[in-house]
Design a protein around this motif. Structure first.
Motif, mmCIF file in Angstrom:
data_model
loop_
_atom_site.group_PDB
_atom_site.id
_atom_site.type_symbol
_atom_site.label_atom_id
_atom_site.label_comp_id
_atom_site.label_asym_id
_atom_site.label_seq_id
_atom_site.Cartn_x
_atom_site.Cartn_y
_atom_site.Cartn_z
ATOM 1 N N VAL A 9 0.858 -1.172 0.000
ATOM 2 C CA VAL A 9 0.000 0.000 0.000
ATOM 3 C C VAL A 9 0.900 1.229 0.000
ATOM 4 C CG1 VAL A 9 -1.720 1.288 1.320
ATOM 5 C CG2 VAL A 9 -1.831 -1.204 1.240
ATOM 6 N N ALA A 10 0.568 2.182 -0.868
ATOM 7 C CA ALA A 10 1.433 3.351 -1.033
ATOM 8 C C ALA A 10 1.656 4.075 0.282
ATOM 9 C CB ALA A 10 0.813 4.285 -2.063
ATOM 10 N N ALA A 11 0.614 4.128 1.128
ATOM 11 C CA ALA A 11 0.714 4.874 2.379
ATOM 12 C C ALA A 11 1.482 4.112 3.443
ATOM 13 C CB ALA A 11 -0.691 5.193 2.896
ATOM 14 N N GLY A 12 1.906 2.850 3.157
ATOM 15 C CA GLY A 12 2.635 2.069 4.144
ATOM 16 C C GLY A 12 1.697 1.223 4.979
ATOM 17 N N PRO A 13 2.258 0.495 5.950
ATOM 18 C CA PRO A 13 1.476 -0.457 6.728
ATOM 19 C C PRO A 13 0.733 0.137 7.926
ATOM 20 C CG PRO A 13 3.770 -0.585 7.361
ATOM 21 C CD PRO A 13 3.691 0.442 6.265
ATOM 22 N N GLU A 14 0.624 1.468 8.000
ATOM 23 C CA GLU A 14 -0.039 2.048 9.160
ATOM 24 C C GLU A 14 -1.538 1.726 9.130
ATOM 25 O OE1 GLU A 14 1.221 4.119 6.816
ATOM 26 O OE2 GLU A 14 3.197 4.688 7.563
ATOM 27 N N ALA A 15 -2.139 1.773 10.291
ATOM 28 C CA ALA A 15 -3.588 1.608 10.372
ATOM 29 C C ALA A 15 -4.258 2.786 9.683
ATOM 30 C CB ALA A 15 -4.021 1.532 11.832
ATOM 31 N N GLY A 16 -5.464 2.574 9.168
ATOM 32 C CA GLY A 16 -6.167 3.635 8.461
ATOM 33 C C GLY A 16 -7.664 3.563 8.660
ATOM 34 N N THR A 17 -8.332 4.633 8.349
ATOM 35 C CA THR A 17 -9.792 4.691 8.475
ATOM 36 C C THR A 17 -10.444 4.097 7.239
ATOM 37 O OG1 THR A 17 -9.982 6.851 7.413
ATOM 38 C CG2 THR A 17 -9.540 6.824 9.790
ATOM 39 N N ILE A 18 -11.744 4.044 7.266
ATOM 40 C CA ILE A 18 -12.478 3.540 6.108
ATOM 41 C C ILE A 18 -12.219 4.421 4.882
ATOM 42 C CG2 ILE A 18 -14.605 4.823 6.645
ATOM 43 C CD1 ILE A 18 -16.154 2.328 5.673
ATOM 44 N N ASP A 19 -12.016 5.701 5.127
ATOM 45 C CA ASP A 19 -11.692 6.603 4.013
ATOM 46 C C ASP A 19 -10.351 6.227 3.385
ATOM 47 O OD1 ASP A 19 -14.027 8.023 4.470
ATOM 48 O OD2 ASP A 19 -13.051 9.415 5.851
ATOM 49 N N ASP A 20 -9.403 5.789 4.223
ATOM 50 C CA ASP A 20 -8.104 5.376 3.709
ATOM 51 C C ASP A 20 -8.235 4.111 2.857
ATOM 52 O OD1 ASP A 20 -6.579 7.431 4.933
ATOM 53 O OD2 ASP A 20 -6.667 6.362 6.843
ATOM 54 N N LEU A 21 -9.091 3.172 3.282
ATOM 55 C CA LEU A 21 -9.295 1.953 2.496
ATOM 56 C C LEU A 21 -9.879 2.277 1.124
ATOM 57 C CD1 LEU A 21 -8.787 0.529 5.248
ATOM 58 C CD2 LEU A 21 -10.537 -1.136 4.580
ATOM 59 N N VAL A 22 -10.857 3.192 1.112
ATOM 60 C CA VAL A 22 -11.468 3.597 -0.161
ATOM 61 C C VAL A 22 -10.434 4.289 -1.035
ATOM 62 C CG1 VAL A 22 -13.213 5.082 -1.221
ATOM 63 C CG2 VAL A 22 -13.793 3.729 0.804
ATOM 64 N N ALA A 23 -9.584 5.106 -0.415
ATOM 65 C CA ALA A 23 -8.540 5.804 -1.170
ATOM 66 C C ALA A 23 -7.489 4.817 -1.695
ATOM 67 C CB ALA A 23 -7.873 6.861 -0.286
ATOM 68 N N ASP A 24 -7.118 3.821 -0.865
ATOM 69 C CA ASP A 24 -6.182 2.792 -1.323
ATOM 70 C C ASP A 24 -6.716 2.114 -2.579
ATOM 71 O OD1 ASP A 24 -4.508 3.266 0.834
ATOM 72 O OD2 ASP A 24 -5.304 1.614 2.036
ATOM 73 N N ALA A 25 -8.009 1.793 -2.531
ATOM 74 C CA ALA A 25 -8.633 1.109 -3.666
ATOM 75 C C ALA A 25 -8.597 1.989 -4.908
ATOM 76 C CB ALA A 25 -10.073 0.728 -3.320
ATOM 77 N N ALA A 26 -8.933 3.261 -4.738
ATOM 78 C CA ALA A 26 -8.949 4.188 -5.871
ATOM 79 C C ALA A 26 -7.554 4.324 -6.472
ATOM 80 C CB ALA A 26 -9.485 5.543 -5.435
ATOM 81 N N ASN A 27 -6.546 4.410 -5.607
ATOM 82 C CA ASN A 27 -5.166 4.541 -6.089
ATOM 83 C C ASN A 27 -4.715 3.302 -6.862
ATOM 84 O OD1 ASN A 27 -4.877 7.093 -4.957
ATOM 85 N ND2 ASN A 27 -4.072 6.293 -3.015
ATOM 86 N N ALA A 28 -5.311 2.158 -6.522
ATOM 87 C CA ALA A 28 -4.964 0.908 -7.209
ATOM 88 C C ALA A 28 -5.848 0.656 -8.427
ATOM 89 C CB ALA A 28 -5.077 -0.266 -6.238
ATOM 90 N N GLY A 29 -6.780 1.579 -8.688
ATOM 91 C CA GLY A 29 -7.623 1.446 -9.879
ATOM 92 C C GLY A 29 -8.940 0.744 -9.653
ATOM 93 N N TYR A 30 -9.355 0.616 -8.370
ATOM 94 C CA TYR A 30 -10.627 -0.044 -8.070
ATOM 95 C C TYR A 30 -11.619 0.982 -7.527
ATOM 96 C CZ TYR A 30 -7.451 -4.032 -8.134
ATOM 97 O OH TYR A 30 -6.491 -4.948 -8.487
ATOM 98 N N ARG A 31 -12.859 0.858 -7.933
ATOM 99 C CA ARG A 31 -13.879 1.775 -7.468
ATOM 100 C C ARG A 31 -14.747 1.083 -6.425
ATOM 101 N NH1 ARG A 31 -18.239 5.043 -11.303
ATOM 102 N NH2 ARG A 31 -19.171 6.312 -9.611
ATOM 103 N N VAL A 32 -14.621 1.516 -5.177
ATOM 104 C CA VAL A 32 -15.419 0.948 -4.098
ATOM 105 C C VAL A 32 -16.001 2.084 -3.263
ATOM 106 C CG1 VAL A 32 -13.974 -1.124 -3.973
ATOM 107 C CG2 VAL A 32 -13.480 0.809 -2.475
ATOM 108 N N THR A 33 -16.958 1.751 -2.447
ATOM 109 C CA THR A 33 -17.599 2.720 -1.563
ATOM 110 C C THR A 33 -17.475 2.228 -0.128
ATOM 111 O OG1 THR A 33 -19.762 1.627 -1.640
ATOM 112 C CG2 THR A 33 -19.273 3.249 -3.372
#
Length: 279
Positions: A9-33
């Motif tokens: 994950v670009a942001a590293g292995p730190e814990a993240g919020t649900i917004d971070d998970l959605v952003a991770d997906a978007a950065n990887a080319g996946y569209r999720v809510t």
């Protein structure tokens, strides 16, 4: 299907919020809510986040661990390859079995319920499970006739749908698959299989797997039970499948006196850890 290495994950292995998970997906080319995340948590594909105390400016969003962020991307990649939710649940169980500190048992238990489903809920679900557990017998055209294989699949489907085994009927429908014995043994060996099951083995396997599925569906399989099953399987052969996990759970359900709570506290098994294949 063996669990593959989890992606970075670009942001590293730190814990993240649900917004971070959605952003991770978007950065990887996946569209999720966020709804996708909540749905996957309910199904055990993602673990529940850790709640945080409210700060001075109000409540803080719960945090998903860094490992769960990696797992989320891993599952999204698998989903893009046309894997179903059932398949994804199997991937989670495979990761839980082979990688420590990534998928907690509480999550694996929810994923197992998703993977098992409830064969008593519909005949199509019962048939899916029957196909899964009888592949070596019903999908090899060299065994019996097409009619023999269909009849065995029909009877096994009824077993999963009703939760009851008519042993005599099952043996009657299975016997043409296993005879003549010499031909059957030759076919099994041609598939590079060393174990040659017979009718009695099939009946016993269906009994334990059926009982395991019922126990998982009705919630009687506990985290401690699942932990002990993993420890026992880590003593096993190099290739461990979901049927092996269900067989162990079924044996626990049929013989609860074999459960040893003290085993669940072992940190490491005294042997090499093998991956679990999910099919």
């Amino acid at each position: 299907m063996e669990p593959k290495g989890l992606p970075a994950v670009a942001a590293g292995p730190e814990a993240g919020t649900i917004d971070d998970l959605v952003a991770d997906a978007a950065n990887a080319g996946y569209r999720v809510t966020p709804r996708t995340v909540h749905d996957w948590v309910a199904k055990g594909l993602i673990d529940r986040p850790e709640r945080r105390r409210a700060g001075r400016s109000g409540s803080l969003k719960a945090l998903y661990s860094g490992e769960q962020r990696l797992l989320f991307l891993h599952l999204l990649s698998a989903r893009s390859e046309q894997l179903t939710v059932h398949d994804l649940a199997g991937v989670v169980i495979g990761v839980w079995h082979s990688l420590d500190d990534c998928v907690p048992t509480r999550q694996a238990l929810r994923a197992l319920r998703t993977w098992v489903g409830d064969s008593r809920s519909s005949k199509s679900e019962a048939r899916r499970l029957a196909r899964m557990h009888t592949k070596p017998f019903t999908e090899d055209p060299r065994l019996g006739t097409a009619h023999d294989r269909r009849e065995l699949l029909r009877v096994v489907s009824d077993v999963f749908y009703t939760g009851r085994i008519d042993v005599d009927l099952l043996k009657e429908k299975a016997r043409p698959i296993f005879e003549p014995r010499e031909k059957y043994i030759s076919i099994v060996h041609s598939r590079d299989e060393t174990v040659v099951p017979d009718v009695e083995t099939l009946v016993a396997l269906l009994e334990t797997i059926t009982r395991a599925g019922q126990s998982v569906s009705d919630g009687t399989v506990t985290e401690a039970c699942l932990d002990q099953a993993r420890i026992l399987l880590r003593y096993g052969a190099e290739s461990v499948g979901m049927a092996d996990l269900l067989t162990v759970l079924g044996l626990f359900a049929l013989h609860p006196e074999t459960l040893d709570p003290s085993l669940s506290s072992l940190d490491e098994p005294p042997c090499e850890v093998h991956t679990i294949s999910v099919f």
